[in-house]
Design an enzyme around this catalytic site. Structure first.
Site: not given
Lengths: 336, 336
Positions: A24, A37, A149
């Site tokens: 990450r 972003r 998920y």
């Protein structure tokens, strides 16, 4: 041509210093990421190869890491099986059509190369923009983590929903994971075809299963996935201390270690299998000297052969830049 | 008089069958508990010895378990250090005055026996109402787990706040944990004085620390706490696979095993140290035959000496009664 430093370590070779990257690394801890972003949602950013390339290269430019991991998400593999999702700010992923019961695991099977072509485009770009001595890294989520998920419908910290589902409906659980495994294998092959130098399988949460269940349900699928990829592979599953040999038995070239494993002990248990890891990400908040000391301990314990320096999990979003710099520089300045 | 079955197992003796109890056995999975809780908040229920006794005895009456764990909460120890909290439905505990920084760890130190006298009253009652062959169990939260709540201000699944706090402010982190350790030791001594037959230290989340940090910060405090109690003690920390000997090194009489540890391997690593555990709580949702098979595997792997059968973590709230019955009966019907 010499292979990238990271690939040489992944093959178990002795390297002059450990290659370094961070899970990450392209993300919220970087001010340049946060700025970019503001203009795009997460999904827009990962699905536009030009923006994803820019984000991928941000930590490469700033830190000079040896591994350049494509900016993407483990959940992209949900789409070819017909699971829709969105990211809810402050919450995480929300699955719009979660598994509704044991009869709801047989979804459509879309064409991976068609539906995830934006990832192929991104890797084509990265093959051009990353230097030959550095490695472009692809990745995918693993079948258990993906299943967790879609069964829970989103974030489920204890993975209670999928663990209960596996107890109540073992056949449907296995079928769901097999479907994901098929998609993941094809997806990683596509990444190999488009210039990835190595790939990592993130079945981060599969360690919540008891050892017998991991062996029965998950390991054969990991083996099938990893066998199908003609590239160095890294297997990453958290909370596998005390059963690291299960990870090596998947046939992965490199075993990823979370931060709860002692490196000396991991080496003793895994023998010559190359390893990646394993600084506690929260230690990057410590004073830079502490970061350097703790990082050096890991490098020394791992030794000069077959070690890729990394954290034991992803970078936290508020991590100070100085902490990451101290971590990366410790590897870059190392001399065996 | 023969000691309770559970106490004999805790001493490492060979028992005719394993004693059995379940962490969080008094709670939401029982209809009689849900009915009673309609009239009282959680705090009211734990602070009224008469109600807490009734709740404690519910699973004892229904299942005939060998260990009767007092109905209470790991967070009661926050009060003597001046941390106020309430339980928010669907969220969990919320700390009203969390630690505000490294200068905010030195809180008042209240009188444990005075402020937590309702627990002493509860144990006095249980000593009367539980048969001599069964064990009354006390417990306390451990210093790391308590610190994780007061630093985060409530539930923090990844324990990010306390892990970051320990990296940034190691001295304050240690001071905070030392303060909790003092309270916990006094609290467990009080439980011993009021008729508990054994006590369990729940430092459930301390396994999120890297091995070196667990050894440096947590283990000495556990040792100090456990040494101070003149009763059989159980040490429970999750995610310690690969470093179980750290748990035994606290001086605990019994090492509690979560469900991610293979029992055969745990026995090989721990030698003669008695163990408790370790069925995955989510397996209680499986068909009763499966529950019996998986439970029998654990009992066989543990062998006849020094094993207390339990889950690897607390009972989930929606667990079917039939699953718990199958689990308990497997122990009750066992013959070595």
């Amino acid at each position: 041509m010499t292979a990238p430093l990271l690939v040489r370590a992944a093959r178990g070779e002795r390297t002059e210093r450990p290659p370094v990257w961070l899970m990450r690394q392209a993300g919220r801890h970087l001010p340049e990421y946060r700025e970019l972003r503001e203009e795009y949602t997460f999904r827009e950013a990962i699905e536009d190869p030009e923006i994803a390339e820019e984000i991928t290269l941000q930590p490469y430019r700033r830190y000079g890491v040896d591994g350049v991991v494509m900016f993407s998400d483990i959940l992209t593999c949900l789409e070819p099986l017909g699971f829709d999702y969105h990211i809810e700010s402050g919450v995480g992923p929300v699955i719009e059509n979660p598994v509704d019961g044991p009869d709801d695991v047989a979804r459509r099977r879309g064409d991976v190369r068609d539906e995830l072509s934006f990832v192929a485009d991104l890797l084509d770009r990265l093959s051009e923009s990353v230097a030959d001595e550095d490695a472009v890294l692809g990745f995918a989520g693993g079948p258990f983590t993906l299943a967790s998920y879609v069964v829970a419908g989103g974030v489920d910290h204890r993975r209670t929903a999928v663990r209960t589902f596996r107890a109540r409906h073992p056949d449907a659980f296995l079928e769901l994971m097999e479907r994901f495994a098929g998609v993941v294998a094809e997806y990683l092959q596509m990444q190999a075809d488009h210039g990835a130098d190595a790939v990592q399988l993130f079945d981060t949460y599969a360690g919540v299963l008891p050892p017998a269940d991991y062996e029965q349900y998950v390991r054969p699928l990991h083996r099938e996935i990893l066998d199908s990829v003609d590239l160095p592979t890294v297997e990453f599953v958290r909370n596998m201390g005390g059963r690291l040999e299960s990870l090596a038995a998947t046939g992965a070239d490199v075993v990823g270690l979370d931060w709860t494993v002692d490196m000396t002990r991991a080496r003793a248990e895994l023998g010559e299998t190359p390893v990646q890891g394993n600084l506690d990400p929260s230690l990057l908040f410590a004073a830079p000297e502490t970061v350097r000391d703790r990082t050096a301990e890991i490098i020394r314990a791992a030794g000069p052969e077959g070690h890729i320096l990394n954290l034991g999990h992803g970078v936290n979003r508020d991590t100070p830049i100085e902490g990451v710099e101290a971590f990366v520089e410790t590897a870059q300045e190392w001399e065996w």
